[in-house]
Scaffold this motif. Structure first.
Motif, mmCIF file in Angstrom:
data_model
loop_
_atom_site.group_PDB
_atom_site.id
_atom_site.type_symbol
_atom_site.label_atom_id
_atom_site.label_comp_id
_atom_site.label_asym_id
_atom_site.label_seq_id
_atom_site.Cartn_x
_atom_site.Cartn_y
_atom_site.Cartn_z
ATOM 1 N N MET A 78 0.847 -1.206 0.000
ATOM 2 C CA MET A 78 0.000 0.000 0.000
ATOM 3 C C MET A 78 0.877 1.248 0.000
ATOM 4 S SD MET A 78 -2.792 1.710 0.181
ATOM 5 C CE MET A 78 -4.319 1.101 0.893
ATOM 6 N N PHE A 79 1.889 1.243 0.850
ATOM 7 C CA PHE A 79 2.749 2.408 1.010
ATOM 8 C C PHE A 79 3.459 2.769 -0.298
ATOM 9 C CE2 PHE A 79 6.608 4.399 2.900
ATOM 10 C CZ PHE A 79 5.945 5.445 3.527
ATOM 11 N N THR A 80 3.796 1.732 -1.074
ATOM 12 C CA THR A 80 4.559 1.968 -2.311
ATOM 13 C C THR A 80 3.656 1.999 -3.552
ATOM 14 O OG1 THR A 80 4.968 -0.412 -2.430
ATOM 15 C CG2 THR A 80 6.689 0.943 -1.409
ATOM 16 N N TYR A 81 2.357 2.082 -3.344
ATOM 17 C CA TYR A 81 1.364 2.073 -4.432
ATOM 18 C C TYR A 81 1.768 3.000 -5.591
ATOM 19 C CZ TYR A 81 -3.573 1.523 -5.977
ATOM 20 O OH TYR A 81 -4.723 1.212 -6.649
ATOM 21 N N PRO A 82 2.109 4.274 -5.301
ATOM 22 C CA PRO A 82 2.416 5.166 -6.427
ATOM 23 C C PRO A 82 3.648 4.729 -7.213
ATOM 24 C CG PRO A 82 2.190 6.407 -4.365
ATOM 25 C CD PRO A 82 2.149 4.961 -3.993
ATOM 26 N N VAL A 83 4.544 3.974 -6.572
ATOM 27 C CA VAL A 83 5.768 3.569 -7.276
ATOM 28 C C VAL A 83 5.468 2.419 -8.237
ATOM 29 C CG1 VAL A 83 8.201 2.947 -7.050
ATOM 30 C CG2 VAL A 83 7.089 4.310 -5.259
ATOM 31 N N HIS A 84 4.633 1.458 -7.797
ATOM 32 C CA HIS A 84 4.311 0.427 -8.805
ATOM 33 C C HIS A 84 3.427 0.990 -9.895
ATOM 34 C CE1 HIS A 84 1.476 -1.132 -5.562
ATOM 35 N NE2 HIS A 84 2.555 -1.010 -4.870
ATOM 36 N N GLN A 85 2.664 2.004 -9.550
ATOM 37 C CA GLN A 85 1.886 2.622 -10.612
ATOM 38 C C GLN A 85 2.826 3.308 -11.623
ATOM 39 O OE1 GLN A 85 -1.963 3.736 -9.371
ATOM 40 N NE2 GLN A 85 -1.803 5.636 -10.517
ATOM 41 N N ALA A 86 3.910 3.874 -11.120
ATOM 42 C CA ALA A 86 4.905 4.485 -12.031
ATOM 43 C C ALA A 86 5.468 3.422 -12.971
ATOM 44 C CB ALA A 86 6.024 5.135 -11.232
ATOM 45 N N ALA A 87 5.711 2.225 -12.436
ATOM 46 C CA ALA A 87 6.217 1.137 -13.294
ATOM 47 C C ALA A 87 5.177 0.774 -14.356
ATOM 48 C CB ALA A 87 6.572 -0.083 -12.444
ATOM 49 N N LEU A 147 0.410 9.860 -21.979
ATOM 50 C CA LEU A 147 -0.880 10.460 -21.616
ATOM 51 C C LEU A 147 -1.651 9.441 -20.777
ATOM 52 C CD1 LEU A 147 -2.576 13.016 -22.137
ATOM 53 C CD2 LEU A 147 -3.629 11.831 -24.054
ATOM 54 N N VAL A 148 -2.174 9.905 -19.639
ATOM 55 C CA VAL A 148 -2.831 8.984 -18.711
ATOM 56 C C VAL A 148 -4.216 9.522 -18.346
ATOM 57 C CG1 VAL A 148 -2.540 7.716 -16.533
ATOM 58 C CG2 VAL A 148 -0.526 8.494 -17.768
ATOM 59 N N PRO A 149 -5.275 8.981 -18.969
ATOM 60 C CA PRO A 149 -6.627 9.420 -18.583
ATOM 61 C C PRO A 149 -6.965 8.846 -17.216
ATOM 62 C CG PRO A 149 -6.623 8.231 -20.696
ATOM 63 C CD PRO A 149 -5.313 7.978 -20.032
ATOM 64 N N VAL A 150 -7.198 9.723 -16.229
ATOM 65 C CA VAL A 150 -7.425 9.268 -14.856
ATOM 66 C C VAL A 150 -8.523 10.075 -14.194
ATOM 67 C CG1 VAL A 150 -5.171 8.339 -14.177
ATOM 68 C CG2 VAL A 150 -5.559 10.818 -14.139
ATOM 69 N N GLY A 151 -9.010 9.552 -13.068
ATOM 70 C CA GLY A 151 -9.875 10.322 -12.185
ATOM 71 C C GLY A 151 -8.999 11.177 -11.272
ATOM 72 N N GLN A 152 -9.663 12.120 -10.595
ATOM 73 C CA GLN A 152 -8.931 13.086 -9.777
ATOM 74 C C GLN A 152 -8.088 12.426 -8.690
ATOM 75 O OE1 GLN A 152 -11.119 16.702 -8.939
ATOM 76 N NE2 GLN A 152 -10.754 16.287 -6.773
ATOM 77 N N ASP A 153 -8.585 11.292 -8.142
ATOM 78 C CA ASP A 153 -7.851 10.641 -7.052
ATOM 79 C C ASP A 153 -6.460 10.201 -7.482
ATOM 80 O OD1 ASP A 153 -9.320 8.727 -8.708
ATOM 81 O OD2 ASP A 153 -8.663 7.175 -7.313
ATOM 82 N N GLN A 154 -6.248 10.074 -8.799
ATOM 83 C CA GLN A 154 -4.968 9.560 -9.266
ATOM 84 C C GLN A 154 -3.926 10.649 -9.526
ATOM 85 O OE1 GLN A 154 -4.156 6.277 -9.451
ATOM 86 N NE2 GLN A 154 -6.107 6.066 -8.411
ATOM 87 N N LEU A 155 -4.304 11.921 -9.401
ATOM 88 C CA LEU A 155 -3.342 12.988 -9.734
ATOM 89 C C LEU A 155 -2.090 12.955 -8.855
ATOM 90 C CD1 LEU A 155 -5.640 16.031 -10.631
ATOM 91 C CD2 LEU A 155 -4.449 14.474 -12.168
ATOM 92 N N PRO A 156 -2.225 12.751 -7.525
ATOM 93 C CA PRO A 156 -0.995 12.682 -6.725
ATOM 94 C C PRO A 156 -0.099 11.513 -7.141
ATOM 95 C CG PRO A 156 -2.911 12.964 -5.310
ATOM 96 C CD PRO A 156 -3.436 12.676 -6.685
ATOM 97 N N HIS A 157 -0.715 10.381 -7.511
ATOM 98 C CA HIS A 157 0.081 9.233 -7.961
ATOM 99 C C HIS A 157 0.825 9.594 -9.251
ATOM 100 C CE1 HIS A 157 -1.541 6.950 -4.867
ATOM 101 N NE2 HIS A 157 -2.202 6.006 -5.509
ATOM 102 N N LEU A 158 0.129 10.278 -10.121
ATOM 103 C CA LEU A 158 0.767 10.606 -11.398
ATOM 104 C C LEU A 158 1.937 11.570 -11.188
ATOM 105 C CD1 LEU A 158 0.300 9.682 -14.305
ATOM 106 C CD2 LEU A 158 -0.438 11.998 -14.736
ATOM 107 N N GLU A 159 1.820 12.422 -10.175
ATOM 108 C CA GLU A 159 2.943 13.316 -9.865
ATOM 109 C C GLU A 159 4.169 12.493 -9.488
ATOM 110 O OE1 GLU A 159 2.004 16.314 -11.355
ATOM 111 O OE2 GLU A 159 3.968 16.402 -10.432
ATOM 112 N N VAL A 160 3.954 11.400 -8.739
ATOM 113 C CA VAL A 160 5.092 10.543 -8.352
ATOM 114 C C VAL A 160 5.705 9.923 -9.610
ATOM 115 C CG1 VAL A 160 5.799 8.518 -7.014
ATOM 116 C CG2 VAL A 160 4.094 10.091 -6.071
ATOM 117 N N THR A 161 4.852 9.497 -10.532
ATOM 118 C CA THR A 161 5.370 8.924 -11.786
ATOM 119 C C THR A 161 6.227 9.947 -12.524
ATOM 120 O OG1 THR A 161 3.471 7.466 -12.047
ATOM 121 C CG2 THR A 161 4.691 7.984 -14.045
ATOM 122 N N ARG A 162 5.741 11.165 -12.587
ATOM 123 C CA ARG A 162 6.491 12.214 -13.294
ATOM 124 C C ARG A 162 7.833 12.476 -12.608
ATOM 125 N NH1 ARG A 162 3.643 15.692 -16.583
ATOM 126 N NH2 ARG A 162 4.704 17.508 -15.718
#
Ligand code: ATP
Ligand code: MG
Length: 352
Positions: A154-163, A172-187
């Motif tokens: 759970m803690f590393t969720y945004p990192v596997h999402q980056a992978a 380009l990643v079509p997402v809902g608003q909840d995913q914006l912080p995760h996408l920032e980690v990917t960037r």
């Protein structure tokens, strides 16, 4: 849908988006979309208006569509995933019914792509524990978790999402608003990898729709796992029953005011999305009709809009081998892409 129904989000804010972002996104040279849905249940109206409709639209404009079904992420907030393979097939059913072309899309399950998962290790080295701890979406997901403790996954969720996003160099990643912080980690991960080693990854851009956060019947984010969703495959009667129970407020005069009247405004937005109208116009039409008329209006709009999709879904459900074939083909394609990227990553890092 019209191109005007979406907004792009960059490293700044979604509010700064261009007026006609789908066209702008295509013109700006985006070529590959990656997006996905956890195999935790069937897709709902929030998925459809939040991202799925945009995926179909962008695919029809010639962008390459990758869809990850992140089955490992189904165990971020629960001890065991409930029938993940079965849910993955149901998701494919929803995608095809919504108009995704399986010949041109790569639909794959995360756990079947080992090279993608290996990217997690170098990527973890590129973010700090402090950065992961302050991610608001992880905090929200922990608050709704079915577990009493927070797992490392759970803690590393945004990192596997980056992978998931970077393995195929999606831009380009079509997402809902909840995913914006995760996408920032990917960037951030893409940028740091490129700075530290060699430029390999694009910094993907989020694509928000007009409904980046559709609410469920309880007034919280409509979610597969929170018992508050109207699914794409729901019957007309189920839809009526669920929307009758939606949270509204006692003021009989219906107005569109998302900040002060979230429940009422959500039903107005839902109606407007189904009918391609302005939610203010829907509100004016209902006037002093109260919540009961609003709910009936929303129910009719949803049932009318989704009738063809639901019929296609029922037809496609008759042959599940097709769904499995789509996943097998998608997994083979995703593995080839992931192997190539991992080879590049290892060369960039100078590993043996
Ligand atoms: P779960 O409850 O299992 O987390 P979910 O409904 O939140 O399920 P996800 O698989 O986590 O769905 O999200 C898939 C994609 O759909 C993400 O891009 C997410 O931002 C988007 N999405 C999910 N719910 C909504 C919603 N209510 N409104 C708009 N977009 C949404
Ligand atoms: Mg979710």
């Amino acid at each position: 849908m019209t191109a005007e129904t979406a907004t792009t989000a960059t490293d700044r804010t979604p509010a700064e988006s261009t007026a006609n972002p789908l066209v702008a996104a295509t013109a700006a040279g985006h070529h590959r979309i990656l997006t996905g849905d956890r195999p935790t249940g069937p897709l709902h109206l929030g998925h459809y208006f939040g991202t799925l409709r945009n995926r179909v639209e962008l695919q029809s404009r010639g962008l390459e569509l990758m869809i990850v079904i992140p089955d490992y992420q189904a165990i971020t907030d629960r001890d065991r995933a409930d029938r993940p393979a079965e849910h993955a097939e149901e998701l494919v059913l929803d995608y095809l019914a919504a108009g995704v072309d399986p010949e041109r899309a790569t639909i794959f399950t995360h756990s079947a792509v080992p090279a993608l998962n290996q990217l997690l290790l170098p990527f973890l080295s590129l973010v700090s524990v402090a950065e992961l701890s302050r991610n608001p979406t992880v905090k929200d997901e922990i608050a709704h978790s079915r577990q009493s403790t927070v797992s490392g996954l759970m803690f590393t969720y945004p990192v596997h999402q980056a992978a998931d996003i970077l393995f195929c160099k999606a831009d380009l990643v079509p997402v809902g608003q909840d995913q914006l912080p995760h996408l920032e980690v990917t960037r951030t991960i893409a940028r740091r990898f490129n700075d530290r080693y060699t430029t390999l990854f694009p910094e993907p851009q989020a694509l928000l729709s007009r409904a980046p956060l559709l609410l469920g019947t309880d007034g919280g984010k409509m979610s597969k796992s929170r018992g508050n969703a109207v699914t794409l495959g729901a019957t007309a009667d189920e839809t009526a029953r669920l929307l009758r129970g939606a949270v509204t407020d006692p003021d009989r005069h219906i107005t569109y005011d998302p900040e002060h009247r979230p429940g009422v405004s959500n039903l107005l937005l839902l109606t407007a999305l189904c009918q391609d109208r302005d939610p203010h116009a829907v509100a004016a039409e209902i006037g002093n009709g109260g919540a009961a008329l609003l709910k009936r209006t929303a129910t009719e709009a949803v049932n009318e809009h989704f009738r063809p999709l639901r019929a296609r879904r029922a037809e496609l459900a008759a042959d599940r081998t097709v769904l499995r074939e789509v996943l097998h083909a998608g997994n083979a394609r995703a593995n080839a892409v992931a192997d190539r990227t991992l080879t590049e990553v290892r060369a960039a890092m100078g590993t043996f």
